[in-house]
Design a protein around this motif. Structure first.
Motif, PDB file in Angstrom:
ATOM      1  N   LEU A 201      -2.822  -8.033  12.755  1.00  0.00           N
ATOM      2  CA  LEU A 201      -2.260  -7.050  11.813  1.00  0.00           C
ATOM      3  C   LEU A 201      -0.781  -6.870  12.101  1.00  0.00           C
ATOM      4  O   LEU A 201      -0.395  -6.494  13.217  1.00  0.00           O
ATOM      5  N   LEU A 202       0.046  -7.156  11.092  1.00  0.00           N
ATOM      6  CA  LEU A 202       1.491  -6.934  11.247  1.00  0.00           C
ATOM      7  C   LEU A 202       1.909  -5.811  10.297  1.00  0.00           C
ATOM      8  O   LEU A 202       1.963  -6.007   9.083  1.00  0.00           O
ATOM      9  N   PRO A 203       2.181  -4.615  10.842  1.00  0.00           N
ATOM     10  CA  PRO A 203       2.559  -3.514   9.955  1.00  0.00           C
ATOM     11  C   PRO A 203       4.070  -3.501   9.676  1.00  0.00           C
ATOM     12  O   PRO A 203       4.864  -3.696  10.589  1.00  0.00           O
ATOM     13  N   ILE A 204       4.422  -3.324   8.408  1.00  0.00           N
ATOM     14  CA  ILE A 204       5.833  -3.196   8.007  1.00  0.00           C
ATOM     15  C   ILE A 204       5.912  -1.959   7.112  1.00  0.00           C
ATOM     16  O   ILE A 204       5.077  -1.810   6.212  1.00  0.00           O
ATOM     17  N   GLU A 205       6.905  -1.109   7.353  1.00  0.00           N
ATOM     18  CA  GLU A 205       6.983   0.135   6.580  1.00  0.00           C
ATOM     19  C   GLU A 205       8.065   0.094   5.505  1.00  0.00           C
ATOM     20  O   GLU A 205       9.098  -0.534   5.709  1.00  0.00           O
ATOM     21  N   PHE A 206       7.806   0.811   4.414  1.00  0.00           N
ATOM     22  CA  PHE A 206       8.882   1.094   3.454  1.00  0.00           C
ATOM     23  C   PHE A 206       8.820   2.571   3.099  1.00  0.00           C
ATOM     24  O   PHE A 206       7.793   3.225   3.302  1.00  0.00           O
TER      25      PHE A 206
ATOM     26  N   ARG B 207       3.793   2.305   2.755  1.00  0.00           N
ATOM     27  CA  ARG B 207       4.674   3.473   2.739  1.00  0.00           C
ATOM     28  C   ARG B 207       4.507   4.234   4.054  1.00  0.00           C
ATOM     29  O   ARG B 207       3.381   4.494   4.492  1.00  0.00           O
ATOM     30  N   HIS B 208       5.661   4.546   4.666  1.00  0.00           N
ATOM     31  CA  HIS B 208       5.679   5.314   5.900  1.00  0.00           C
ATOM     32  C   HIS B 208       4.770   6.549   5.767  1.00  0.00           C
ATOM     33  O   HIS B 208       4.853   7.276   4.786  1.00  0.00           O
ATOM     34  N   ARG B 209       3.896   6.723   6.726  1.00  0.00           N
ATOM     35  CA  ARG B 209       2.959   7.860   6.788  1.00  0.00           C
ATOM     36  C   ARG B 209       1.868   7.857   5.723  1.00  0.00           C
ATOM     37  O   ARG B 209       1.192   8.868   5.517  1.00  0.00           O
ATOM     38  N   SER B 210       1.676   6.757   5.013  1.00  0.00           N
ATOM     39  CA  SER B 210       0.485   6.691   4.142  1.00  0.00           C
ATOM     40  C   SER B 210      -0.671   6.231   5.025  1.00  0.00           C
ATOM     41  O   SER B 210      -0.471   5.930   6.217  1.00  0.00           O
TER      42      SER B 210
ATOM     43  N   SER C 107       0.826  -1.210   0.000  1.00  0.00           N
ATOM     44  CA  SER C 107       0.000   0.000   0.000  1.00  0.00           C
ATOM     45  C   SER C 107       0.861   1.261   0.000  1.00  0.00           C
ATOM     46  O   SER C 107       1.898   1.311   0.671  1.00  0.00           O
ATOM     47  N   GLY C 108       0.408   2.275  -0.756  1.00  0.00           N
ATOM     48  CA  GLY C 108       1.158   3.534  -0.793  1.00  0.00           C
ATOM     49  C   GLY C 108       2.127   3.543  -1.972  1.00  0.00           C
ATOM     50  O   GLY C 108       2.283   2.556  -2.683  1.00  0.00           O
ATOM     51  N   GLY C 109       2.786   4.662  -2.175  1.00  0.00           N
ATOM     52  CA  GLY C 109       3.680   4.813  -3.328  1.00  0.00           C
ATOM     53  C   GLY C 109       5.143   4.675  -2.944  1.00  0.00           C
ATOM     54  O   GLY C 109       5.532   4.964  -1.820  1.00  0.00           O
ATOM     55  N   THR C 110       5.957   4.210  -3.902  1.00  0.00           N
ATOM     56  CA  THR C 110       7.401   4.109  -3.617  1.00  0.00           C
ATOM     57  C   THR C 110       8.089   5.434  -3.957  1.00  0.00           C
ATOM     58  O   THR C 110       7.626   6.192  -4.813  1.00  0.00           O
ATOM     59  N   LYS C 111       9.222   5.616  -3.314  1.00  0.00           N
ATOM     60  CA  LYS C 111       9.999   6.840  -3.498  1.00  0.00           C
ATOM     61  C   LYS C 111      11.323   6.428  -4.153  1.00  0.00           C
ATOM     62  O   LYS C 111      11.950   5.465  -3.706  1.00  0.00           O
ATOM     63  N   VAL C 112      11.715   7.140  -5.223  1.00  0.00           N
ATOM     64  CA  VAL C 112      12.978   6.816  -5.903  1.00  0.00           C
ATOM     65  C   VAL C 112      13.938   7.977  -5.723  1.00  0.00           C
ATOM     66  O   VAL C 112      13.737   9.057  -6.277  1.00  0.00           O
TER      67      VAL C 112
END
Ligand code: PAZ
Length: 320
Positions: A152-157, A92-95, A49-54
């Motif tokens: 629920l296991l949250p993992i951030e990217f 994504r962190h903070r999404s 979930s959320g967008g990746t950052k490049v």
């Protein structure tokens, strides 16, 4: 058991995308979560979930971002849990995040007040303003139940590199539970990147004139995921377009190429009320009516209901 195949993408991932230092630790956590819930008779879904950052510089000041609020992933997580799944939420962190997503537009200080009113000198107990947050008790109750049951296991990217390595780790961790695993790949992932070896270390200087970027194509991670990392799992990818006329063709092409189970196809402007679930044999339009919208029905409830049924059929076929 046969050793998993090493794909050429494995080599590329290791060479060109920085490996997050915590990836092995996270993989163990995900594997333990998956086997705990599978043993308890639950299915497990990995949601991205959320967008990746490049990043454009290794000491990153500037980056390219893929658009996604994270709402699709966060609300789907809630419906999957309501349907009996345990959820790994790779986001994504903070999404947007399950349950708290409902309160994101509210200024926290507007939602609080002093008990007994705001008279000068009253610095007593702080309570929630029930007019600003009328349904907070119901949501808090559900959130606590989910936390208590460890569903629920949250993992951030943040970056594309983190996303790719964590998704690979998740696929390997979930391979132990076979067809009980579902992948629901709703994140918006960049198609382009700058390899670590070609990235400038320091901030790009505007004094050097206009910026010309040359970016490489991101390896198609769906291919090793389906073929090598989690070959028994039920895999759903998402396809986002802005031109509706090419959407279904692209969705079908993805299914032909990667041979996974379903594509959820959506157009940017209409994604909250209309999606098409495309499988090799079927095509189901899911639409919210005006009445649904008035009743605050969310399209994710329909998507999850469609896919959990398909997942059950898939498991039955694997067992037969
Ligand atoms: O996160 P959100 O609710 O704002 O949007 C969801 C979405 C459009 C990112 C998702 O439904 C999707 O299509 N993801 C895949 C994007 C892609 O094709 O790259």
């Amino acid at each position: 058991m046969a050793e998993p195949r090493i794909s050429s993408i494995d080599g590329k991932l290791a060479e060109e995308f920085a490996v997050p230092s915590h990836v092995e630790e996270v993989k163990e956590k995900m594997a333990a979560f998956a086997s705990f819930h599978a043993e308890a008779g639950r299915k497990v879904v990995l949601i991205t979930s959320g967008g990746t950052k490049v990043p454009l510089e290794s000491r990153t000041v500037r980056f390219l971002d893929n658009f996604s609020s994270g709402r699709r992933g966060a609300s789907s997580a809630e419906y999957f849990i309501d349907s009996g799944y345990a959820v790994i939420f790779l986001h994504r962190h903070r999404s947007l995040y399950p349950y708290t997503r409902m309160f994101l537009t509210i200024n926290m200080l507007d939602a609080l007040e002093f008990q007994g009113g705001g008279a000068p000198g009253n610095t007593g107990e702080v309570v929630v303003n029930q007019q600003v947050l009328p349904n907070i008790a119901k949501v808090l109750k559900r959130y606590e139940e989910v936390k208590e049951s460890r569903l629920l296991l949250p993992i951030e990217f943040n970056t594309l590199s983190e996303y790719l390595h964590l998704l690979k780790a998740a696929a390997q961790a979930l391979s132990t539970i076979g067809s009980k695993a579902m992948f629901y790949l709703a994140a918006a992932v960049s198609d382009f990147y700058i390899p670590a070896s070609e990235m400038p270390e320091h901030k790009i200087q505007s004094s050097n004139g206009p910026l010309q970027l040359s970016m490489k194509m991101v390896p198609k991670i769906l291919s090793p995921l389906v073929k090598d990392w989690a070959p028994q799992a039920f895999v759903i990818s998402f396809k986002l377009e802005t031109d509706a006329s090419i959407l279904l063709d692209k969705a079908r092409r993805a299914l032909d190429t990667y041979r996974h189970q379903a594509v959820v196809a959506n157009v940017l402007d209409s994604r909250r009320g209309y999606v098409v679930v495309v499988t090799p044999e079927t095509q189901a339009e899911l639409i919210l009516t005006e009445e649904d919208v008035k009743n605050e029905v969310e399209i994710e409830e329909r998507i999850v209901s469609n896919l959990t049924l398909a997942h059950d059929n898939f498991i039955t076929q694997q067992v037969a």
